[in-house]
Design an enzyme around this catalytic site. Structure first.
Site, PDB file in Angstrom:
ATOM      1  N   LYS A   1      68.634   6.572  -4.140  1.00  0.00           N
ATOM      2  CA  LYS A   1      69.729   7.550  -4.168  1.00  0.00           C
ATOM      3  C   LYS A   1      71.074   6.823  -4.255  1.00  0.00           C
ATOM      4  O   LYS A   1      71.969   7.224  -5.004  1.00  0.00           O
ATOM      5  CB  LYS A   1      69.671   8.455  -2.930  1.00  0.00           C
TER       6      LYS A   1
ATOM      7  N   GLN B   1      68.048  12.069   5.360  1.00  0.00           N
ATOM      8  CA  GLN B   1      66.701  11.785   4.840  1.00  0.00           C
ATOM      9  C   GLN B   1      65.639  12.221   5.847  1.00  0.00           C
ATOM     10  O   GLN B   1      65.716  11.888   7.032  1.00  0.00           O
ATOM     11  CB  GLN B   1      66.579  10.281   4.524  1.00  0.00           C
TER      12      GLN B   1
ATOM     13  N   ASP C   1      70.983  19.096  -0.546  1.00  0.00           N
ATOM     14  CA  ASP C   1      69.531  19.267  -0.576  1.00  0.00           C
ATOM     15  C   ASP C   1      69.155  20.748  -0.733  1.00  0.00           C
ATOM     16  O   ASP C   1      68.019  21.069  -1.058  1.00  0.00           O
ATOM     17  CB  ASP C   1      68.910  18.799   0.759  1.00  0.00           C
TER      18      ASP C   1
HETATM   19  N1  GUN Z   1      62.318  13.546   2.242  1.00  0.00           N
HETATM   20  C1  GUN Z   1      61.473  13.743   1.203  1.00  0.00           C
HETATM   21  N2  GUN Z   1      62.093  14.422   0.215  1.00  0.00           N
HETATM   22  C2  GUN Z   1      63.337  14.662   0.640  1.00  0.00           C
HETATM   23  C3  GUN Z   1      64.463  15.319   0.047  1.00  0.00           C
HETATM   24  O1  GUN Z   1      64.440  15.849  -1.060  1.00  0.00           O
HETATM   25  N3  GUN Z   1      65.586  15.338   0.819  1.00  0.00           N
HETATM   26  C4  GUN Z   1      65.646  14.796   2.047  1.00  0.00           C
HETATM   27  N4  GUN Z   1      66.792  14.885   2.717  1.00  0.00           N
HETATM   28  N5  GUN Z   1      64.630  14.179   2.619  1.00  0.00           N
HETATM   29  C5  GUN Z   1      63.494  14.124   1.910  1.00  0.00           C
END
Ligand code: GUN
Length: 283
Positions: free
Chosen positions: A52, A96, A119
């Site tokens: 990211k 996350q 998200d």
């Molecule tokens: N953990 C697995 N996929 C995601 C996601 O799309 N966003 C976040 N914040 N955590 C995750």
């Protein structure tokens, strides 16, 4: 032999659009900013967060990482989110998941300002998706829709089956397919006659989290198969929820793992962060 849907290529196209728009914003003195919070030492989360950050840099965003120790308390985490909610240089906040045991994910998500919730996990944003009036779409389902669109795969009137009902993927995925006038069925671990249902799908989305769960006998001839899974097989090799080798001989199009849905998720995160920045700056 099916068309292999190239998530890396579609992702690169989306990111390139974001990069160009970001360049224009920066010329106007506005730089989109994303804050990523990671708590503890989960190795998979570390890889995702690094990816990211890399994507942010590639498109020209400000990227800030908050790596907190496993011992972080709920209140410390909430305090950081509150501080970022009020930080003008940050347009998107992502925590996350999963969080280490003892921390309440739901409470953290609800603390993030819905305007910065890139998200789209906050109840306000989930509700907006439900009524079809949203600012942000959850990154993984949105990435799937972007791939279908990019390969001119129509959804309208199609029988769409989603395997998995998580808040992050399964449920919003079903909603986005419904918005495009698909006829949608959500299946899950308690579904009876799963094979019967999946075998009728024109578009089959696998989001279960079980390596190679979907086998050729569960797939209709000529179906489009989207694999959201990210697992390790018996040899420790990365694989999806779909048994790619057998299913690709039967379907008309399929996403590989890696190189399918995964890269799309990050591209859509960039798109959401850009949108958050524009909304917060009335642009
Ligand atoms: N953990 C697995 N996929 C995601 C996601 O799309 N966003 C976040 N914040 N955590 C995750």
């Amino acid at each position: 032999m099916a068309i292999i849907i190239d998530g890396k290529k579609v992702s690169a196209d989306v990111k390139e659009q974001v990069r160009i728009e970001t360049e224009n914003l920066v010329r106007q003195g506005v730089q989109p900013g994303l804050a990523v919070i990671i708590v503890g030492n989960d190795p998979a989360s570390r890889v995702y967060v690094n990816n990211k950050k890399k994507a942010c840099e590639a498109v020209g965003f400000l990227s800030r990482e908050y790596a907190l120790p496993e011992t972080t308390t709920q209140e410390e985490l909430l305090e950081l989110v509150r501080r970022l909610n009020g930080d003008k240089s940050i347009n998107g906040i992502l925590c996350q998941l999963p969080l280490p045991k003892g921390l309440d994910e739901k409470q953290v998500i609800e603390e993030i300002s819905p305007m910065k919730d890139v998200d789209a996990f906050h109840a306000v944003n989930v509700g907006k998706i439900m009524i079809g009036e949203y600012d942000f779409l959850p990154c993984t389902p949105a990435g799937v829709m972007e791939m279908l669109n990019s390969y001119d795969i129509p959804v309208e009137g199609k029988s769409c089956v989603v395997i998995g009902r998580s808040n992050i993927v399964g449920k919003p995925m079903a909603m986005l397919l419904l918005h495009k006038n698909g006829t949608v069925t959500i299946t899950h671990s308690r579904t009876k006659n799963l094979k019967e249902i999946t075998s009728a799908a024109d578009i089959l989305v696998a989001a279960i989290g079980k390596a190679k769960f979907v086998t050729a006998d569960m797939v209709k001839e000529g179906a489009v198969v989207i694999d959201v899974g990210m697992n390790r097989d018996e040899n420790g090799k990365l694989c999806g929820d779909v048994d790619f080798e057998s299913v690709k001989e039967k379907c008309s199009a399929i996403t590989p793992v890696p190189g399918g849905v995964g890269p799309m998720t990050i591209a859509m995160l960039m798109k959401n962060t850009l949108k958050a920045c524009k909304l917060q700056n009335n642009l």
